[in-house]
Design a protein around this motif. Structure first.
Motif, mmCIF file in Angstrom:
data_model
loop_
_atom_site.group_PDB
_atom_site.id
_atom_site.type_symbol
_atom_site.label_atom_id
_atom_site.label_comp_id
_atom_site.label_asym_id
_atom_site.label_seq_id
_atom_site.Cartn_x
_atom_site.Cartn_y
_atom_site.Cartn_z
ATOM 1 N N HIS A 86 -24.825 -9.963 28.433
ATOM 2 C CA HIS A 86 -23.978 -10.031 27.241
ATOM 3 C C HIS A 86 -23.216 -8.711 27.111
ATOM 4 C CE1 HIS A 86 -28.044 -8.714 25.706
ATOM 5 N NE2 HIS A 86 -27.291 -7.723 25.266
ATOM 6 N N GLY A 87 -22.318 -8.655 26.151
ATOM 7 C CA GLY A 87 -21.456 -7.491 25.981
ATOM 8 C C GLY A 87 -22.135 -6.291 25.341
ATOM 9 N N ARG A 88 -21.660 -5.112 25.723
ATOM 10 C CA ARG A 88 -22.177 -3.848 25.150
ATOM 11 C C ARG A 88 -22.041 -3.807 23.642
ATOM 12 N NH1 ARG A 88 -19.198 -0.364 29.675
ATOM 13 N NH2 ARG A 88 -20.858 -0.511 31.206
ATOM 14 N N SER A 104 -19.774 -9.847 23.120
ATOM 15 C CA SER A 104 -19.735 -11.259 23.454
ATOM 16 C C SER A 104 -19.231 -12.030 22.245
ATOM 17 C CB SER A 104 -21.132 -11.760 23.821
ATOM 18 O OG SER A 104 -21.594 -11.119 24.992
ATOM 19 N N ALA A 129 -15.848 -4.946 23.132
ATOM 20 C CA ALA A 129 -16.821 -5.019 24.239
ATOM 21 C C ALA A 129 -18.007 -5.911 23.889
ATOM 22 C CB ALA A 129 -17.296 -3.632 24.655
ATOM 23 N N ILE A 163 -11.908 -12.195 28.916
ATOM 24 C CA ILE A 163 -13.297 -12.625 29.012
ATOM 25 C C ILE A 163 -13.366 -13.670 30.125
ATOM 26 C CG2 ILE A 163 -15.237 -13.716 27.816
ATOM 27 C CD1 ILE A 163 -14.420 -10.878 26.781
ATOM 28 N N ARG A 209 -25.160 -4.446 30.682
ATOM 29 C CA ARG A 209 -24.267 -5.135 29.740
ATOM 30 C C ARG A 209 -22.839 -5.160 30.277
ATOM 31 N NH1 ARG A 209 -25.230 -1.200 25.034
ATOM 32 N NH2 ARG A 209 -25.198 0.142 26.866
ATOM 33 N N SER A 210 -22.126 -6.206 29.914
ATOM 34 C CA SER A 210 -20.729 -6.374 30.311
ATOM 35 C C SER A 210 -19.824 -5.848 29.192
ATOM 36 C CB SER A 210 -20.436 -7.853 30.571
ATOM 37 O OG SER A 210 -20.462 -8.588 29.358
ATOM 38 N N LEU A 211 -18.546 -6.113 29.330
ATOM 39 C CA LEU A 211 -17.583 -5.791 28.262
ATOM 40 C C LEU A 211 -17.274 -7.035 27.439
ATOM 41 C CD1 LEU A 211 -15.195 -3.374 30.192
ATOM 42 C CD2 LEU A 211 -17.042 -2.799 28.601
ATOM 43 N N GLY A 212 -18.199 -7.990 27.467
ATOM 44 C CA GLY A 212 -18.042 -9.245 26.744
ATOM 45 C C GLY A 212 -17.978 -10.442 27.670
ATOM 46 N N CYS A 213 -17.898 -10.185 28.966
ATOM 47 C CA CYS A 213 -17.830 -11.264 29.967
ATOM 48 C C CYS A 213 -19.211 -11.871 30.204
ATOM 49 C CB CYS A 213 -17.288 -10.724 31.284
ATOM 50 S SG CYS A 213 -15.556 -10.224 31.208
#
Length: 184
Positions: free
Chosen positions: A73-75, A97, A95, A133, A154-158
């Motif tokens: 999930h996103g940061r 989800s 950043a 995303i 963690r992703s940037l929302g991807c």
């Protein structure tokens, strides 16, 4: 076949997502039926589960079979990096989800290799395209990372999945299908 009865999802079996989450995904599939061209397979992400748990369910709607994979999930959704989604955001630069239904768009090869664009279908994820995303693979998503740290990166929302899973994910959830994400 998966179906809803009396407003509840029929008991799908032990490998499917929790009933409330499945019901939400099936409702979204119905709500967006004019947009979702391929309704045979859907992705369901259970953001109420910790990142160390395989919480990305790829569900064959007709047979009821599913497979569960790790997904980051996103940061911005987990600022303390606890491994749990604390909040969602649809704002550019967050950043985080976003929850809701996504239409799987076109594929491309980018910074993370083979990836798939996502189009937000609900007000809570309507900026998905503008925020870039996507579904992609990432080195911070693997069983080894979970064993070492107890959680994923963690992703940037991807929707970031393991390198070993990306070919299968993109093959089963190609353009015209739906991914539904929620914390129910």
């Amino acid at each position: 076949m998966l179906q809803q009865t009396n407003g509840l999802a029929a008991p799908p079996g032990p490998t499917l997502p929790r009933p409330a989450l499945l019901q939400g995904a099936l409702s979204a599939l119905d709500r967006h039926r004019a947009t979702i061209k391929h309704r045979d397979v859907i992705g369901i992400v259970d953001f109420s589960q910790a990142s160390r748990i395989p919480r990305f369910h790829i569900v064959d709607v007709m047979s009821g079979r599913s497979q569960s994979l790790l997904v980051a999930h996103g940061r911005g959704s987990d600022p303390d990096h606890s491994g749990w989604v604390e909040r969602f955001s649809n704002s550019p630069g967050s950043a985080a989800s976003s929850a809701g239904a996504y239409l799987v768009g076109s594929g491309y090869s980018g910074k993370h290799g083979r990836s798939q664009r996502l189009i937000g279908l609900d007000p809570e994820n309507s900026n998905a395209e503008a925020r870039a995303i996507v579904v992609h693979a990432a080195s911070y998503v693997s069983d080894d990372i979970v064993r070492a740290t107890g959680k994923l990166g963690r992703s940037l929302g991807c929707f970031a999945v393991a390198q070993a899973d990306i070919t299968q994910v993109l093959g089963r959830l190609g353009p015209g299908r739906m991914i539904y994400a929620a914390k129910i």
